[in-house]
Design a protein around this motif. Structure first.
Motif, PDB file in Angstrom:
ATOM      1  N   UNK A   1     -60.384 -32.219  -2.739  1.00 25.40           N
ATOM      2  CA  UNK A   1     -59.663 -31.563  -1.650  1.00 25.40           C
ATOM      3  C   UNK A   1     -59.233 -30.171  -2.085  1.00 25.40           C
ATOM      4  N   UNK A   2     -59.292 -29.210  -1.170  1.00 20.60           N
ATOM      5  CA  UNK A   2     -58.771 -27.865  -1.470  1.00 20.60           C
ATOM      6  C   UNK A   2     -57.530 -27.667  -0.613  1.00 20.60           C
ATOM      7  N   UNK A   3     -56.366 -27.605  -1.241  1.00 16.66           N
ATOM      8  CA  UNK A   3     -55.108 -27.540  -0.487  1.00 16.66           C
ATOM      9  C   UNK A   3     -54.722 -26.107  -0.188  1.00 16.66           C
ATOM     10  N   UNK A   4     -54.163 -25.894   1.008  1.00 16.14           N
ATOM     11  CA  UNK A   4     -53.443 -24.643   1.295  1.00 16.14           C
ATOM     12  C   UNK A   4     -51.976 -25.005   1.342  1.00 16.14           C
ATOM     13  N   UNK A   5     -51.142 -24.204   0.724  1.00 15.17           N
ATOM     14  CA  UNK A   5     -49.724 -24.549   0.616  1.00 15.17           C
ATOM     15  C   UNK A   5     -48.874 -23.501   1.310  1.00 15.17           C
ATOM     16  N   UNK A   6     -47.777 -23.953   1.924  1.00 18.43           N
ATOM     17  CA  UNK A   6     -46.893 -23.051   2.669  1.00 18.43           C
ATOM     18  C   UNK A   6     -45.460 -23.335   2.276  1.00 18.43           C
ATOM     19  N   UNK A   7     -44.686 -22.287   2.036  1.00 15.08           N
ATOM     20  CA  UNK A   7     -43.239 -22.480   1.914  1.00 15.08           C
ATOM     21  C   UNK A   7     -42.687 -22.656   3.313  1.00 15.08           C
ATOM     22  N   UNK A   8     -41.652 -23.484   3.474  1.00 16.23           N
ATOM     23  CA  UNK A   8     -41.122 -23.686   4.830  1.00 16.23           C
ATOM     24  C   UNK A   8     -40.611 -22.369   5.397  1.00 16.23           C
ATOM     25  N   UNK A   9     -40.173 -21.433   4.539  1.00 14.27           N
ATOM     26  CA  UNK A   9     -39.678 -20.138   5.031  1.00 14.27           C
ATOM     27  C   UNK A   9     -40.816 -19.269   5.556  1.00 14.27           C
ATOM     28  N   UNK A  10     -42.076 -19.593   5.178  1.00  9.56           N
ATOM     29  CA  UNK A  10     -43.218 -18.796   5.657  1.00  9.56           C
ATOM     30  C   UNK A  10     -43.683 -19.251   7.042  1.00  9.56           C
ATOM     31  N   UNK A  11     -43.169 -20.389   7.508  1.00  3.25           N
ATOM     32  CA  UNK A  11     -43.586 -20.901   8.809  1.00  3.25           C
ATOM     33  C   UNK A  11     -42.480 -20.637   9.831  1.00  3.25           C
TER      34      UNK A  11
END
Ligand SMILES: Cc1cc2nc3c(=O)[nH]c(=O)nc-3n(C[C@H](O)[C@H](O)[C@H](O)COP(=O)(O)O)c2cc1C
Length: 212
Positions: A1-11
């Motif tokens: 799997x290739x994950x993309x990660x997000x900080x909750x502050x970026x959403x």
């Protein structure tokens, strides 16, 4: 799997909402009956609904703050009266359940809008929904707010003080799980019927009155 990660502050708040409601699935639906301090009855569905433990039997719902940052009627009522009833939602009553989610003022009766039939509870004041096969009478243990703006959580932790189950779904005191076709909420307007594992859509009704 290739994950993309997000900080909750970026959403954005709506991206956070989309992320969470599309991954935490299916969510059971509590059709929650409450009464206000001056006796007005209220009914609304909540899919931020889960068990927390069974001794004592405990569950939680979260009526979030509204888009304007105000408290929904259910939250106002449980804060004032410390009582509510969870009515379990089945496939047969899902359209009527959906009607109770309309935004109406505290004096407007969702029971009448959805044509649900109230029957008296044994211990708490809010009535039960006759059309639902399982009712859980609850008293409030604790209410915890997390956040202070629109969509902030309000964890209402309830203790189940009385169970009501349609006799046709019981063998002795054992629940015949295959007889209870609960409905789960997925992301957007998508739902799943646990009796027939097929997805179906159910759009939210448009608001007849916008007073909140
Ligand atoms: C299936 C379904 C599940 C819902 N789940 C929640 C929820 O968990 N939390 C919430 O704040 N609103 C939820 N809503 C929206 C509320 O039902 C809606 O805001 C309602 O008007 C609140 O009513 P009240 O002001 O009488 O408490 C849901 C709506 C539907 C149709």
């Amino acid at each position: 799997m290739a994950f993309r990660s997000f900080g909750s502050v970026d959403l954005s708040p709506s991206e956070c909402y989309d992320m969470l409601v599309n991954v935490v699935t299916p969510r059971p639906i509590a059709l929650v009956s409450t009464v206000s301090a001056d006796g007005m009855q209220n009914l609304a569905p909540f899919s931020y609904f889960q068990l927390g433990g069974t001794s004592p039997p405990s569950l939680m719902i979260s009526p979030t703050l509204s888009p304007e940052g105000t408290e929904k009627d259910t939250l106002v009522n449980v804060s004032a009266t410390r009582e509510f009833v969870v009515n379990i939602v089945t496939r047969e009553m899902v359209e009527e359940m959906n009607i109770t989610s309309v935004r109406v003022g505290p004096t407007e009766d969702e029971w009448k809008l959805a044509c649900f039939t109230p029957i008296a509870s044994d211990i708490v004041r809010p009535p039960r929904v006759a059309e639902s096969p399982v009712h859980l009478e609850c008293t409030v243990f604790k209410i915890i707010r997390h956040g202070d703006g629109p969509s902030a959580s309000n964890y209402v932790i309830g203790e189940v003080v009385r169970f009501h189950v349609d006799d046709a779904m019981l063998e002795g005191q054992m629940m015949l799980a295959e007889k209870l076709h609960t409905v789960g909420r997925l992301g957007g307007d998508n739902y799943i019927d646990t009796g027939v594992p097929e997805r179906f859509r159910l759009a939210r009704p448009s608001t007849p009155l916008s007073r909140q």
